[in-house]
Design a protein around this motif. Structure first.
Motif, short mmCIF file in Angstrom:
data_model
loop_
_atom_site.label_atom_id
_atom_site.label_comp_id
_atom_site.label_asym_id
_atom_site.label_seq_id
_atom_site.Cartn_x
_atom_site.Cartn_y
_atom_site.Cartn_z
N GLY A 45 -8.45 5.77 6.74
CA GLY A 45 -7.83 6.06 5.56
C GLY A 45 -7.23 4.65 4.85
O GLY A 45 -7.86 3.81 4.66
N GLY A 46 -6.03 4.72 4.51
CA GLY A 46 -5.35 3.40 3.93
C GLY A 46 -5.25 2.39 4.95
O GLY A 46 -5.26 0.95 4.39
N PHE A 47 -5.69 2.43 6.23
CA PHE A 47 -5.47 1.47 7.11
C PHE A 47 -6.72 0.39 6.77
O PHE A 47 -6.70 -0.58 6.83
CB PHE A 47 -5.62 1.98 8.48
N ASN A 48 -7.85 1.15 6.18
CA ASN A 48 -9.03 0.25 6.04
C ASN A 48 -8.57 -0.82 5.05
O ASN A 48 -9.16 -1.93 4.97
CB ASN A 48 -10.19 1.20 5.65
N VAL A 49 -7.92 -0.37 3.89
CA VAL A 49 -7.57 -1.24 2.77
C VAL A 49 -6.55 -2.39 3.30
O VAL A 49 -6.79 -3.66 3.19
CB VAL A 49 -6.86 -0.67 1.65
N HIS B 129 0.86 -1.23 -0.17
CA HIS B 129 -0.14 -0.03 0.09
C HIS B 129 0.93 1.25 0.03
O HIS B 129 1.49 1.33 0.82
CB HIS B 129 -0.82 0.03 1.13
N THR B 130 0.90 2.08 -0.90
CA THR B 130 1.27 3.39 -1.03
C THR B 130 0.85 4.51 -0.68
O THR B 130 1.33 5.77 -0.99
CB THR B 130 2.00 3.39 -2.60
N GLY B 131 -0.36 4.46 -0.17
CA GLY B 131 -1.45 5.68 0.09
C GLY B 131 -1.13 6.25 1.39
O GLY B 131 0.01 6.22 2.02
#
Length: 310
Positions: A40-44, A7-9
């Motif tokens: 945020g990106g943690f959800n993904v 993940h790069t976000g």
């Protein structure tokens, strides 16, 4: 061989509020429920971990109470942080969910947007990996440059990895040159209905909003590989191999916050595990739908729960 999800976000803090309706300008309302969570990106990342995929977070983390909360949350779900430490604390997002289960976001910019331009220069990617790209990374110059450098390096090296580009609402305003840079990587362009319309407009493509299959195919004719997510209506995936329509799962939603993240995380994890695309799309649709039956942002169901409905 099983690949990784990289993940790069941006990982941020979500301040969630449940309200009857968004107030008009000058109005004042009280929230019936409120909470704070890493989002945020943690959800993904959390969704990908639900499917057991090895998952790395390559974006910046700062220094401060919000950043420490993010580090602890990532450690708890077994995600290694391989990105830089940036100045300041993590940003936060105020996520308001109304009585229709629709959500509205107001976000700040924190350390997640202050990484150096060489943030990803030393990131090693294999052909089995799935690299998650976020349109939010294109909203500020430093993050945009870092992501463009990564895309350029992977394109030049012919890395062979799968890139999943979740364009986000930023697709309506980010520089077209940045979209072209990422497009050279040949990613899966993942968009919801609104984002698909925005991108079609910027590309000068005539589409009939609501005809999701036609919109998907029209975008794919210009972009290559496109996934249009349409909530309860399912999803459409178009590539040189044709169009795949995947139905959703019938649910009664109570909170749509994080549904797209659940979809993206499960899709990325399934592809990293080598799951066939039609099956991976069914899993992702089920994850997105089931996530809306729970309140909060990181509400992706377990693999067992997904398998029970696909």
């Amino acid at each position: 061989m099983m690949g990784r999800v990289i993940h790069t976000g941006q990982v941020v803090i979500d301040l969630t509020l449940r309200i009857e309706a968004i107030p008009e300008p000058g109005g004042d309302v009280f929230a019936s429920e409120s909470s704070m969570a890493v989002g945020g990106g943690f959800n993904v990342l959390a969704a990908a971990r639900r499917l057991g995929a090895e998952t790395l977070y390559a974006g910046p983390l700062g220094e401060g109470p919000f950043a420490e909360a993010a580090r602890e949350a990532l450690e708890t779900i077994g995600v290694d942080h391989v990105g830089p430490v940036a100045p300041g604390d993590q940003g936060y997002c105020v996520a308001m969910t109304d009585a229709r289960a629709e959500r509205t976001f107001i976000s700040t910019c924190g350390a997640e947007t202050r990484g150096p331009v060489d943030t990803f220069d030393h990131l090693e990617v294999s052909g089995d990996d799935v690299v998650y790209l976020s349109g939010y990374s294109l909203a500020d110059e430093a993050s945009r440059t870092a992501l463009e450098r990564l895309a350029g390096r992977l394109t030049k090296a012919r890395a062979g990895c799968t890139a999943l580009f979740d364009v986000s609402p930023m697709v309506g305003s980010v520089p077209m040159s940045s979209l072209e840079h990422l497009g050279a990587l040949g990613p899966v362009w993942s968009l919801n209905e609104r984002e698909a319309g925005l991108l079609a407009g910027r590309l000068g493509l005539r589409v009939e909003i609501g005809d999701h299959g036609a919109v998907c195919e029209t975008l794919a004719s210009r972009l290559g590989i496109v996934l249009v997510r349409a909530g309860a209506s399912g999803s459409w995936f178009a590539s040189d191999d044709g169009l795949i329509r995947t139905p959703s799962v019938s649910v009664k939603p109570v909170d749509t916050n994080g549904a797209g993240d659940a979809h993206s995380g499960v899709l990325a994890a399934a592809l990293a595990r080598g799951v066939a695309l039609p099956v991976a799309l069914r899993w992702a649709n089920a994850a997105g739908a089931l996530s809306t039956t729970r309140r909060g942002p990181a509400t992706c169901p377990t693999e067992k729960e997904i398998m029970a409905v696909v």
